[in-house]
Design a protein around this motif. Sequence first.
Motif, PDB file in Angstrom:
ATOM      1  N   GLY A  17      -6.291   8.938   1.630  1.00  0.00           N
ATOM      2  CA  GLY A  17      -6.830   9.828   2.600  1.00  0.00           C
ATOM      3  C   GLY A  17      -5.613  10.505   3.566  1.00  0.00           C
ATOM      4  N   TYR A  18      -6.150  11.051   4.476  1.00  0.00           N
ATOM      5  CA  TYR A  18      -5.146  11.459   5.408  1.00  0.00           C
ATOM      6  C   TYR A  18      -4.372  10.414   6.282  1.00  0.00           C
ATOM      7  N   LEU A  19      -3.054  10.530   6.316  1.00  0.00           N
ATOM      8  CA  LEU A  19      -2.240   9.647   6.880  1.00  0.00           C
ATOM      9  C   LEU A  19      -0.837  10.345   7.570  1.00  0.00           C
ATOM     10  N   LYS A  20      -0.714  10.047   8.684  1.00  0.00           N
ATOM     11  CA  LYS A  20       0.219  10.678   9.581  1.00  0.00           C
ATOM     12  C   LYS A  20       0.812   9.298  10.033  1.00  0.00           C
ATOM     13  N   ARG A  21       2.191   9.389  10.157  1.00  0.00           N
ATOM     14  CA  ARG A  21       3.286   8.320  10.751  1.00  0.00           C
ATOM     15  C   ARG A  21       3.826   8.858  11.892  1.00  0.00           C
ATOM     16  N   ILE A  22       3.579   8.220  13.183  1.00  0.00           N
ATOM     17  CA  ILE A  22       4.075   9.027  14.260  1.00  0.00           C
ATOM     18  C   ILE A  22       5.676   8.241  14.755  1.00  0.00           C
ATOM     19  N   ILE A  50       0.843  -1.040  -0.135  1.00  0.00           N
ATOM     20  CA  ILE A  50       0.027   0.044   0.127  1.00  0.00           C
ATOM     21  C   ILE A  50       0.981   1.221  -0.073  1.00  0.00           C
ATOM     22  N   TYR A  51       0.648   1.800  -0.828  1.00  0.00           N
ATOM     23  CA  TYR A  51       1.581   3.334  -1.113  1.00  0.00           C
ATOM     24  C   TYR A  51       0.696   4.618  -1.112  1.00  0.00           C
ATOM     25  N   LYS A  52       1.576   5.623  -0.980  1.00  0.00           N
ATOM     26  CA  LYS A  52       0.962   6.878  -1.059  1.00  0.00           C
ATOM     27  C   LYS A  52       1.609   7.775  -2.008  1.00  0.00           C
ATOM     28  N   LYS A  53       1.089   8.624  -2.516  1.00  0.00           N
ATOM     29  CA  LYS A  53       1.536   9.586  -3.524  1.00  0.00           C
ATOM     30  C   LYS A  53       2.217  10.661  -2.678  1.00  0.00           C
ATOM     31  N   ASP A  54       3.678  10.937  -2.900  1.00  0.00           N
ATOM     32  CA  ASP A  54       4.044  11.891  -2.151  1.00  0.00           C
ATOM     33  C   ASP A  54       4.085  13.173  -2.707  1.00  0.00           C
ATOM     34  N   ASP A  55       3.434  14.149  -1.920  1.00  0.00           N
ATOM     35  CA  ASP A  55       3.342  15.473  -2.256  1.00  0.00           C
ATOM     36  C   ASP A  55       4.359  16.224  -1.236  1.00  0.00           C
ATOM     37  N   SER A  56       4.583  17.445  -1.819  1.00  0.00           N
ATOM     38  CA  SER A  56       5.424  18.246  -0.772  1.00  0.00           C
ATOM     39  C   SER A  56       5.147  18.407   0.535  1.00  0.00           C
ATOM     40  N   THR A  57       3.755  18.487   0.754  1.00  0.00           N
ATOM     41  CA  THR A  57       3.463  18.825   2.086  1.00  0.00           C
ATOM     42  C   THR A  57       3.520  17.787   3.077  1.00  0.00           C
ATOM     43  N   TYR A  58       3.985  16.621   2.526  1.00  0.00           N
ATOM     44  CA  TYR A  58       4.005  15.183   3.208  1.00  0.00           C
ATOM     45  C   TYR A  58       5.158  15.051   4.100  1.00  0.00           C
ATOM     46  N   HIS A  59       5.116  14.583   5.278  1.00  0.00           N
ATOM     47  CA  HIS A  59       6.376  14.411   6.351  1.00  0.00           C
ATOM     48  C   HIS A  59       6.883  13.199   5.927  1.00  0.00           C
ATOM     49  N   PHE A 117       5.476   6.505  -2.269  1.00  0.00           N
ATOM     50  CA  PHE A 117       6.304   5.754  -1.061  1.00  0.00           C
ATOM     51  C   PHE A 117       5.414   4.725  -0.553  1.00  0.00           C
ATOM     52  N   PHE A 118       6.025   3.720   0.087  1.00  0.00           N
ATOM     53  CA  PHE A 118       5.519   2.647   0.973  1.00  0.00           C
ATOM     54  C   PHE A 118       4.963   2.938   2.207  1.00  0.00           C
TER      55      PHE A 118
END
Lengths: 370, 370, 374, 374
Positions: free
Chosen positions: A236-241, A151-160, A189-190
């Motif tokens: 959707g929204y995803l943050k990794r802590i 499962i991946y996410k498209k990297d946009d510049s706002t992403y941490h 990114f994965f």
Amino acid sequence: MKNAIGLILNIDCEDPSLKEFLQHRSLSTLPFGGRYRLIDFTLSNMVNSGLSHIGVIGSNKYNSLVDHLGTGKEWSLSRKTQDLSILAGANSGRLGHKMKVNLKDLQNNRDFLETASGEHVIISPPNHITSFDYRNAYEIHSQNNSDVTLIYKKDDSTYHLHDDDIYLDLYNKRVSSIYYKKEQQTNYFFTEMLIIKKSILIQFLDLCECTGDWDLMDMIAINLDTLRVFSAEHTGYLKRIKTLENYMKASMDLLEYDIMRELFLEKASIHTKIKDNHPSIYRDSSSVSHSIVGSGCNIDGTIFHSIIFRDIIMGSDSQIKNSIIMQKCKIGNHVTLDYVVMDKDTKISDYTTLIGKPHDPIIIKKGTVI
Amino acid sequence: MKNAIGLILNIDCEDPSLKEFLQHRSLSTLPFGGRYRLIDFTLSNMVNSGLSHIGVIGSNKYNSLVDHLGTGKEWSLSRKTQDLSILAGANSGRLGHKMKVNLKDLQNNRDFLETASGEHVIISPPNHITSFDYRNAYEIHSQNNSDVTLIYKKDDSTYHLHDDDIYLDLYNKRVSSIYYKKEQQTNYFFTEMLIIKKSILIQFLDLCECTGDWDLMDMIAINLDTLRVFSAEHTGYLKRIKTLENYMKASMDLLEYDIMRELFLEKASIHTKIKDNHPSIYRDSSSVSHSIVGSGCNIDGTIFHSIIFRDIIMGSDSQIKNSIIMQKCKIGNHVTLDYVVMDKDTKISDYTTLIGKPHDPIIIKKGTVI
Amino acid sequence: MNTECVAMLLAGGQGSRLGDLTINNAKPAVLFGGKYRIIDFPLSNCMNSDIDVVGVLTQYRPYILNNYIGDGSAWALDQIQGGAHILPPYMGQKGGKWYSGTADAIYQNIDFIDNFNPEFVLVLSGDHIYKMDYSKMLCFHKAKQADLSIAVMDVPWEDAHRFGIVNTDEEERIQAFQEKPAIPKSNKASMGIYVFSWEILKKALQEDAGNRESEHDFGNDVIPMLYESNKRIYAYPYSGYWRDVGTIQSYFDANMDLLDPYCEFDLTDRNFRIFSNNISRHPQFIGPEAKISNSLICDGCIVCGQVEHSILSHDVRIHRHNILKNVIVHTGAIIEDGAILENCILGGRARIKGDVRLIADELESVPQIHVINS
Amino acid sequence: MNTECVAMLLAGGQGSRLGDLTINNAKPAVLFGGKYRIIDFPLSNCMNSDIDVVGVLTQYRPYILNNYIGDGSAWALDQIQGGAHILPPYMGQKGGKWYSGTADAIYQNIDFIDNFNPEFVLVLSGDHIYKMDYSKMLCFHKAKQADLSIAVMDVPWEDAHRFGIVNTDEEERIQAFQEKPAIPKSNKASMGIYVFSWEILKKALQEDAGNRESEHDFGNDVIPMLYESNKRIYAYPYSGYWRDVGTIQSYFDANMDLLDPYCEFDLTDRNFRIFSNNISRHPQFIGPEAKISNSLICDGCIVCGQVEHSILSHDVRIHRHNILKNVIVHTGAIIEDGAILENCILGGRARIKGDVRLIADELESVPQIHVINS
């Protein structure tokens, strides 16, 4: 989803910025968002996606995890049908290479994998803040008869992003290469969530026993040409802590109505251990705005742009701004807090002022009295 | 008993004879008596005595303990009022001296001790087979305003003693000395169950932090002159499981009606995790006598003087004598077993004969297929 | 199975004086103080008194109540033996009978009580707000060797005519009863909480059941009968907060008491907790323009307006530019942009349009309470 | 809340033909196969069919049943939303009404069903022993775009006159109903298991409720009405073990089927488990002189005598020198030294003296079954 097992990993967080919070608990039980623990998001997502056999790997600091999860009743997991298993990870010490999925943890729990009914395993870390339905990804996995679906996410510049992130090259949804560093112009990114056929996973475990290489992602990367490895997008929204900065950012994100709505209102609920507190009491001179507040609080001051957990007592003529106050903290009268993160059970005496910086908040350790 | 907290210790059993059974579980969850785990006896005794705050210290192999206890519902312990806490012991590695009560385990859980309401702590190991009411001892403890009450048993020749047993000299119920070896003509030995004032225990924890000496029994022995240390007698059946020999003997004791009655019928119930099996099926050619049989079995052979756990399948023309068969074992046709201990999930193929000796039974490891 | 004392909680009443609040719901299940239901108070009292067998007698629209009580685990009433038992009217071999009075409800469940072989039976009702350690009353009952003990409290003399009044001697033994007397002889009012010795009660219930004249009510029939037959009836003196919430006004007032910092009734007291069967909701989201003071707010609320001296239950949405004052809002109500409300009770899932204005008339000494249902 | 299918389990019946076994207990709560109660079968079927909202309609002596079902956790029916809900008759603002028929029981709980906003309602009864995956029937219902599907099974032609018989066309659509016909046109018998489309059912129930002639029964009133108004009614063919246990003889026979190793009904099948609400008891103690064959024995039993082709429930004590053959023993019965019993059903806590001899008369072709109660 009857044919899939959920598996939530234990992550040994090594980032020094979170060290103080992780002395007595694992990363999975770090308090978050006024009433949750990090693992609530992943576990609720799995349950809401229809998974009914879920294993959670615990660390050596398992008290908080065991106490929090119980038998899983609050997540609609039934003790009768053994829906939830709390598993002990490998106690084998840590290897030099920081691994995404340490297969030793799984090797230690082969019994669980082999006896649980289901041909696929959905693997996720416990530190994702997201409301995610695994059913889409599982559909893709099934339709393509995949061995593995990443499962991946498209990297946009706002992403941490993090130093140890893994990137993917995709060709028609199929994963064509896996990078450990962003070497090329890929913007996928994965997310560290994946679906894998149980039979393949068991083969890997057998193989590792011989080769001594225990990182699942390495195993997948090495065998990319022989395996059917597909991809599914997380939109959707995803943050990794993983760091304090992530934690602060994701916490404050909740104050944005749209993010709060996506996480808590639009989709299925995020469940957590039920605490039976009285409703929060806002006293005569209280003034609270733009904040998240848990139950059981007794507030008699000014709060702005903060995350207030359950069972907080706050005196009068005090001010809290841009702060995270975990459960059972006591804050006296005439206190000023700005950019402060208080772990649970801490006390601030009258007439104390603590002012941190946006990128360097003041951290108050569990049990401290100031 | 509202003023007392129960604490069940974790015992690292080092006896080689039980090693095979303890690779995947702690001593506390060793299966016993057809359907129980060892800890069921101590935990049920505590609950039946009216204790409603109980802490159980787990080992690193905590899966089996967590799975077994859940939130304590089967023991009438409520999640709402946090009646049961599963605690992590000290991960500090083992010290040279084999300790009765390792205070490091308690130090690691000071939070639990300090927040649980109750001024006294009842401490017990998890490996006692007995039906014991702590209320008498607690009464004695309260009446004498004791700091510590040690529960002892009179040593008669039939009793199985251990090398590391502790003996007491008593003077008017007050403990006048504590011996680690049976040096003198005392016939009171310490059962390893005790009641201690929480305040004293906390003082010991503080003291240990300085001195580095972490055995509670040492601390009590050293301070015998300044503390009020009393004794209370245990009069009923008691077996302590530390070796395979103990285990075999205590198991076979259950086949004596009087002991079975004392443990299961006369006093309050011993509770355990509920498994929902079908009633045991005795087939046409079965012949079972003088045995304990769990539920969910499917028996088509001859069984004599044995302990048969739940979910056993036994083929026809087979014989089991003087054996302990743990849950989920499968025994084929034309099998003969005598003095055999089968751990769970083992299989015996057709036409196998295994004959052990009374003091040297054949042990079959978990998961083995023969 | 032997249990010293079984509690029987009368929760069958409709509470018709609560009007719209009890259309679909029995009175004991009406929301109170935001997240609680009225029955939480006697159930939590049982839990705090170590009484762990509670029979809950239901009759009027019990669905919400049944669901809410569940297996009793919310009040730690889920022991293997014991726990909370819901007792609806049922049909036997000779047909069925609705509970025709408080005493009849217990009479029809004699078998249930006998199961536990108790020495004492505690009879409670499900419509009062108070905290009480019943174990102390039980001690009193035993010390007095009473057949029946009735909890009483001093009420202001001027209100005494609205209560059942008892006269006692110096030993607290009851010498006379007066039901809503014009000229009260004392100001000791019965709280409707009874401890009976089960043997005595059982006999009395059987006798009462055979009496065609009887309305099968504790206050009107059974207790007078016991009194006349010279049974030992004592008054257990209680002092503390206790409110009947049988009318809209008393319900409103008791809710508002929770906002009074000087009120002796304290929900935050950790030594005598009031439990409830919680639902899991997200934490409160307090918007940037919100203004909240002197209020109780539950999980799942989203508050973006002005809330003053009010109580919000779960999942209430308060949009912007609102003003709420002295308002009780039940679960899931939505108040749109711009509404102004005062002295209201909003029923569950009520939806208030932005143009609504409900403002108390300053001229009236007691402002009218508006009840708005969904 | 949206649930595709809600199950409504009719458990209000007395089961008077079971005689003494239902004096204090509703038929669905009667013990079966040692540790089970009859209701375990439909509840476990629900669980195995992924149906997680079940309304249990009770009326006759529901105490044991209520206690037994509890929060439904024994059948994994304890989800946060959903689960098992006990629905007794209740009193509304206009007074109370007992359930006057199977259809009336559902009619009075329309609100309950509407809570879950289901597309389909599965109606079950609590007195049959069988295993069935209702989700397959639901698929059939959807595939046929049916308004009502009725589960049917082939019965021997010679027995067909004892059942409700349906005639179908090639598409399984029902063309005719015959209730206990003298001359059956088919051998497809209704099993009393219905899937309705909720919209259709709700309308039909409302119409039926207004019909004074109606007895408010599914079989006699509601289904004929739907048939006459040309609704799409299909027969879902089922084959497998299914027994009505409405009489002492059929109850006895179905119990004894469990001892037949060739019987297709298999309690040990791990892929379709029958769950029950277990009580915790010590393991079976089999004495030195015991002799057991071809029997089912539950935890808590102490067996010191001879037991052959029998079923012992929990906590049964069989002393020495006994002979039991074809005996069903309910919880807690005690059989003293020397008794000889054959073809008996012993009720809970029955106590059999040592001098009792009950031996079947060899001359009778069907031996009489003795029922001995406590």
